[in-house]
Design an enzyme around this catalytic site. Structure first.
Site, PDB file in Angstrom:
ATOM      1  N   GLY A 267       0.807  -1.203   0.000  1.00  0.00           N
ATOM      2  CA  GLY A 267       0.000   0.000   0.000  1.00  0.00           C
ATOM      3  C   GLY A 267       0.847   1.262   0.000  1.00  0.00           C
ATOM      4  O   GLY A 267       1.783   1.400  -0.779  1.00  0.00           O
ATOM      5  N   HIS A 268       0.534   2.160   0.937  1.00  0.00           N
ATOM      6  CA  HIS A 268       1.125   3.501   0.954  1.00  0.00           C
ATOM      7  C   HIS A 268       2.385   3.585   1.808  1.00  0.00           C
ATOM      8  O   HIS A 268       3.001   4.633   1.874  1.00  0.00           O
ATOM      9  CB  HIS A 268       0.069   4.473   1.489  1.00  0.00           C
ATOM     10  CG  HIS A 268       0.411   5.924   1.323  1.00  0.00           C
ATOM     11  ND1 HIS A 268       0.755   6.480   0.104  1.00  0.00           N
ATOM     12  CD2 HIS A 268       0.471   6.945   2.225  1.00  0.00           C
ATOM     13  CE1 HIS A 268       0.993   7.774   0.258  1.00  0.00           C
ATOM     14  NE2 HIS A 268       0.835   8.083   1.524  1.00  0.00           N
ATOM     15  N   TRP A 269       2.782   2.473   2.430  1.00  0.00           N
ATOM     16  CA  TRP A 269       3.841   2.522   3.441  1.00  0.00           C
ATOM     17  C   TRP A 269       4.935   1.516   3.107  1.00  0.00           C
ATOM     18  O   TRP A 269       5.253   0.646   3.897  1.00  0.00           O
ATOM     19  CB  TRP A 269       3.230   2.221   4.808  1.00  0.00           C
ATOM     20  CG  TRP A 269       3.657   3.150   5.892  1.00  0.00           C
ATOM     21  CD1 TRP A 269       4.335   4.312   5.771  1.00  0.00           C
ATOM     22  CD2 TRP A 269       3.399   2.974   7.297  1.00  0.00           C
ATOM     23  NE1 TRP A 269       4.532   4.888   7.002  1.00  0.00           N
ATOM     24  CE2 TRP A 269       3.958   4.093   7.947  1.00  0.00           C
ATOM     25  CE3 TRP A 269       2.754   1.994   8.049  1.00  0.00           C
ATOM     26  CZ2 TRP A 269       3.899   4.263   9.338  1.00  0.00           C
ATOM     27  CZ3 TRP A 269       2.680   2.157   9.428  1.00  0.00           C
ATOM     28  CH2 TRP A 269       3.243   3.277  10.057  1.00  0.00           C
TER      29      TRP A 269
END
Length: 288
Positions: A267-269
Site C-alpha cells: 500500500g502507501h507505506w
C-alpha cells in the site's frame, strides 16, 4: 560496515530552534549514526505521524550501514511546534529542513521521503539543489492528480475525516486502507498511534485550520520536475489507495535521473510493509 546497534527513539531525541517567517519554531528530530554522509528521513502527513513512527523499521539498517540518520518531525507533527500553514506545506517543510541542517552544520544530505515527506523532498530539491545528494521518494512527490483515480482518493478522504473527528474508529478506517494487508495493523500499533494523535490536539486543530485557509497544501510540481538532476529512486506500492501508482510514474517520466521500483502487495507505506527489501534497495542505491 559498522557493528550492529539497536537505536531507540528516546536515546536519539533532540531539538533545534528554526526561524520561519519571523516566528521561532522548536523542531524535534532524532539523530543517530556516525557516518560522514547524512541521510534525512521525512514522514507523511497522517494524524499522529512522526519521523520515528514512520521509519522505525529502517533506522537501524541505515545507521548500521554507516550513515548519519536524521528523522525530522515536521512542524505540526510529533514533538515539533504546531503551526497553521496558509501556503505550500511542502515548501514550508523544505525551509525548516534547511534551517535544521544549517544548525547541525550539514551542507548536503540524501533525502528519503514518504507521502508528504516525498513531496517535501522534491520541494527541497527544487529550492536547494546543491544541498541534495540522492532522493528516495515513496508515495508522494508531485502533488498532481491521478489520470485514473478520482481525487481526492479514498485514503486522503479518510485521513482528512480523521483530522476532523479523531476517534479510534476513524483511525482504524484509515489504517486499514493504509497498507495492503490490514491484519498487520495490530491493536497495539493502533493504540500507540491514537495516543500520539490525541496527545497533540493542537496539531489536529491546526491542520484543519490550514486546510480551510488553503485546501491545496501540496502544489503540483509536475512542470518543474525536469529541473531535478539528482539521482532519484522512486518506490511505490502497487496497491496504494492514498496516492495512486500513476502519480509516481510522473516522477520517473519527468526527472532525468530517476529509476522506479514497484512493490506488489503493498500500500502507501513501502518502508514499513516491505522493510527488509526496502532497506536493501535504498542502501544499494545510495552506494552506487
Amino acid at each position: 560496515m559498522t557493528d550492529t546497534v539497536i537505536h531507540t527513539e528516546s536515546a536519539t531525541s533532540k531539538y533545534v530552534n528554526v526561524v520561519e517567517d519571523g516566528t521561532e519554531l522548536r523542531v524535534h528530530y532524532n539523530d543517530t549514526g556516525t557516518g560522514n554522509e547524512a541521510l534525512v528521513l521525512l514522514h507523511g502527513s497522517g494524524p499522529g505521524a512522526t519521523g520515528w513512527a514512520n521509519f522505525h523499521r529502517n533506522v537501524d539498517a541505515f545507521a548500521n550501514a554507516g550513515y548519519r540518520v536524521i528523522l525530522v518531525d515536521c512542524p505540526g507533527w510529533g514533538k515539533s511546534d504546531s503551526i497553521v500553514c496558509t501556503g505550500s506545506r511542502s515548501d514550508l517543510n523544505a525551509r525548516v529542513l534547511a534551517g535544521v541542517l544549517d544548525t547541525l552544520g550539514i551542507g548536503r544530505a540524501h533525502l528519503v521521503g514518504n507521502s508528504m515527506g516525498g513531496h517535501s523532498a522534491v520541494a527541497f530539491a527544487l529550492s536547494y539543489p546543491e544541498r541534495v545528494g540522492k532522493l528516495v521518494l515513496m508515495g508522494g512527490g508531485t502533488g498532481g492528480p491521478s489520470q485514473f483515480v478520482p481525487m481526492p482518493t479514498e485514503g486522503i478522504k479518510l485521513l482528512q475525516a480523521l483530522y476532523r473527528d479523531p476517534t479510534l474508529e476513524n483511525l482504524k478506517k484509515m489504517l486499514n486502507v493504509f497498507v495492503y494487508d490490514a491484519s498487520t495493523m495490530t491493536e497495539e500499533l493502533m493504540q500507540t498511534r491514537l495516543e500520539n494523535m490525541l496527545g497533540r490536539r493542537d496539531h489536529l486543530e491546526n491542520f484543519v485550520k490550514s486546510l480551510t485557509a488553503n485546501p491545496k497544501q501540496f502544489p503540483d510540481y509536475g512542470h518543474r520536475l525536469s529541473e531535478i538532476k539528482a539521482p532519484a529512486l522512486v518506490i511505490w506500492g502497487r496497491d496504494d489507495r492514498f496516492v495512486p501508482m500513476d502519480v509516481g510514474l510522473r516522477l520517473v517520466w519527468n526527472m532525468p535521473n530517476a529509476d522506479l521500483h514497484v512493490f506488489g502487495r503493498c500500500g502507501h507505506w513501502a518502508q514499513w510493509e516491505h522493510a527488509e527489501r526496502f532497506n536493501r534497495m535504498v542502501l544499494e542505491f545510495l552506494r552506487r
